[in-house]
Design a protein around this motif. Sequence first.
Motif, PDB file in Angstrom:
ATOM      1  N   LEU A 171      -0.693   4.551  -0.093  1.00 23.57           N
ATOM      2  CA  LEU A 171      -1.403   5.585   0.650  1.00 23.57           C
ATOM      3  C   LEU A 171      -1.758   5.024   2.018  1.00 23.57           C
ATOM      4  CD1 LEU A 171      -2.792   8.281   1.039  1.00 23.57           C
ATOM      5  CD2 LEU A 171      -4.795   7.384  -0.168  1.00 23.57           C
ATOM      6  N   CYS A 178      -4.506  11.742  -3.180  1.00 28.59           N
ATOM      7  CA  CYS A 178      -4.476  10.698  -4.210  1.00 28.59           C
ATOM      8  C   CYS A 178      -3.651  11.124  -5.411  1.00 28.59           C
ATOM      9  CB  CYS A 178      -5.902  10.343  -4.631  1.00 28.59           C
ATOM     10  SG  CYS A 178      -6.848   9.480  -3.351  1.00 28.59           S
ATOM     11  N   GLU A 179      -3.665  12.411  -5.725  1.00 30.28           N
ATOM     12  CA  GLU A 179      -2.833  12.915  -6.828  1.00 30.28           C
ATOM     13  C   GLU A 179      -1.363  12.701  -6.519  1.00 30.28           C
ATOM     14  OE1 GLU A 179      -0.012  15.404  -8.631  1.00 30.28           O
ATOM     15  OE2 GLU A 179      -0.768  15.920  -6.626  1.00 30.28           O
ATOM     16  N   VAL A 201      -0.162  10.341  -4.651  1.00 36.54           N
ATOM     17  CA  VAL A 201       0.084   8.909  -4.750  1.00 36.54           C
ATOM     18  C   VAL A 201       0.364   8.509  -6.196  1.00 36.54           C
ATOM     19  CG1 VAL A 201      -0.965   6.619  -4.502  1.00 36.54           C
ATOM     20  CG2 VAL A 201      -1.274   8.328  -2.712  1.00 36.54           C
ATOM     21  N   ARG A 202      -0.392   9.096  -7.133  1.00 37.68           N
ATOM     22  CA  ARG A 202      -0.275   8.698  -8.548  1.00 37.68           C
ATOM     23  C   ARG A 202       0.825   9.436  -9.297  1.00 37.68           C
ATOM     24  NH1 ARG A 202      -6.307   9.432  -8.480  1.00 37.68           N
ATOM     25  NH2 ARG A 202      -5.772  11.501  -9.231  1.00 37.68           N
ATOM     26  N   SER A 258       0.834  -1.193   0.000  1.00 40.82           N
ATOM     27  CA  SER A 258       0.000   0.000   0.000  1.00 40.82           C
ATOM     28  C   SER A 258       0.873   1.248   0.000  1.00 40.82           C
ATOM     29  CB  SER A 258      -0.919  -0.002   1.224  1.00 40.82           C
ATOM     30  OG  SER A 258      -1.731  -1.154   1.212  1.00 40.82           O
ATOM     31  N   TYR A 298       7.581   6.930  -9.285  1.00 39.50           N
ATOM     32  CA  TYR A 298       6.668   7.642  -8.408  1.00 39.50           C
ATOM     33  C   TYR A 298       7.406   8.757  -7.672  1.00 39.50           C
ATOM     34  CZ  TYR A 298       2.964   4.198  -9.057  1.00 39.50           C
ATOM     35  OH  TYR A 298       1.984   3.399  -9.589  1.00 39.50           O
ATOM     36  N   ARG A 301     -11.267   5.220  -6.871  1.00 37.38           N
ATOM     37  CA  ARG A 301     -10.509   4.105  -7.442  1.00 37.38           C
ATOM     38  C   ARG A 301      -9.207   3.891  -6.668  1.00 37.38           C
ATOM     39  NH1 ARG A 301     -12.677   5.886 -12.452  1.00 37.38           N
ATOM     40  NH2 ARG A 301     -10.934   7.303 -12.818  1.00 37.38           N
ATOM     41  N   VAL A 302      -8.622   4.967  -6.158  1.00 35.36           N
ATOM     42  CA  VAL A 302      -7.417   4.848  -5.342  1.00 35.36           C
ATOM     43  C   VAL A 302      -7.771   4.385  -3.933  1.00 35.36           C
ATOM     44  CG1 VAL A 302      -5.478   6.093  -4.319  1.00 35.36           C
ATOM     45  CG2 VAL A 302      -6.155   6.574  -6.668  1.00 35.36           C
ATOM     46  N   GLU A 333      -3.792  -0.031  -3.212  1.00 38.78           N
ATOM     47  CA  GLU A 333      -2.831   1.048  -2.984  1.00 38.78           C
ATOM     48  C   GLU A 333      -3.045   1.736  -1.640  1.00 38.78           C
ATOM     49  OE1 GLU A 333      -1.235   3.423  -6.624  1.00 38.78           O
ATOM     50  OE2 GLU A 333      -3.403   3.230  -6.901  1.00 38.78           O
ATOM     51  N   THR A 334      -4.199   1.520  -1.023  1.00 40.06           N
ATOM     52  CA  THR A 334      -4.572   2.240   0.193  1.00 40.06           C
ATOM     53  C   THR A 334      -4.746   1.288   1.372  1.00 40.06           C
ATOM     54  OG1 THR A 334      -5.678   3.967  -1.096  1.00 40.06           O
ATOM     55  CG2 THR A 334      -6.313   3.770   1.217  1.00 40.06           C
ATOM     56  N   SER A 349      -8.660   0.692  -3.517  1.00 35.51           N
ATOM     57  CA  SER A 349      -7.740  -0.229  -4.174  1.00 35.51           C
ATOM     58  C   SER A 349      -6.692  -0.731  -3.181  1.00 35.51           C
ATOM     59  CB  SER A 349      -7.039   0.486  -5.334  1.00 35.51           C
ATOM     60  OG  SER A 349      -6.040   1.366  -4.828  1.00 35.51           O
TER      61      SER A 349
END
Length: 324
Positions: free
Chosen positions: A4, A123-124, A126-127, A2, A135, A178-179, A184-185, A182
């Motif tokens: 985030l 989230c921005e 993170v992406r 993860s 990243y 979506r983040v 990712e979190t 997912s």
Amino acid sequence: MSRLQVVSGKGGTGKTTVAAALALALATEGKRTLLVEVEGRQGIAQLFETEALPYEERKIAVAPGGGEVYALAIDPELALLDYLQMFYKLGGAGRALKKLGAIDFATTIAPGLRDVLLTGKACEAVRRKDKKGNYAYDHVVMDAPPTGRITRFLNVNDEVAGLARIGPIHNQAQAVMRVLKSPETAVHLVTLLEEMPVQETLDGVAELRAANLPVGRFMVNMVRPALLGEDALAMAREKSVRPAVAEALAAAGVGSAKRLAGPLITQAGEYAERYALERAQRELLADAGLARHELPLLTEGLDLSGLYRLAEELRQQGIQGTLR
């Protein structure tokens, strides 16, 4: 793994402290973390003993091994100006709206929009990637609202349903969700080994799971050291040991042994009761089926060196390799 890390917890449990320690712990071996604040309290600046954070990403600490911790205090009004510029190219018109109070008005009457802006900025980050496709940050740690509000705060898609069913706001909310939903979190919950914080934490886990938001792990803060073994704890509950305690004190050359024995046994009994309560709370947390980290109570108070000590404690518990 993860990327985030959302940190929430009941007020008074030290969630901001845990979020800061987690950001330091993850920023090892040259890694970069971004510590995000969304409540406008400037708690991060106080912990790192620096001036109030502006609305920009700023390096605030260097972790062992050369890692870096950046921090960002998100301002909803300025985030909305960024949003208007991004989607509508308002430029100077957006600044004029701020002067007229329209930005503050919009974020006040539409709390769902405010949450979209706050979570969207995290989230921005993170992406975001650099020109080489790497990243910008290895991890983003969010010091989030308390447990009682965290599910609604993160479930921004439902919050904006009444605001916009199509268009840029709707699309932004969908991208954020979506983040947030997912792998990712991960949403971590900070608690103390006390009845009310533990119960609110367990309620928070149930709410997050019902909303299909990814629950991470428990962060148990301010844990007192174990002072007595099991045999001593059993004796502490028995008032009949007073003569034996007085005799032991006298044998050790302690003056007024008989007078001291009573208060000592009373204090030991209170400790035994608290220890039993803490053990019961640990068992409740264990029943939830989540991993758990424990951070010690810093009796000398929390300063910057104490924050680094908590980060080291998390590293020793293997936080970098196991956090999901």
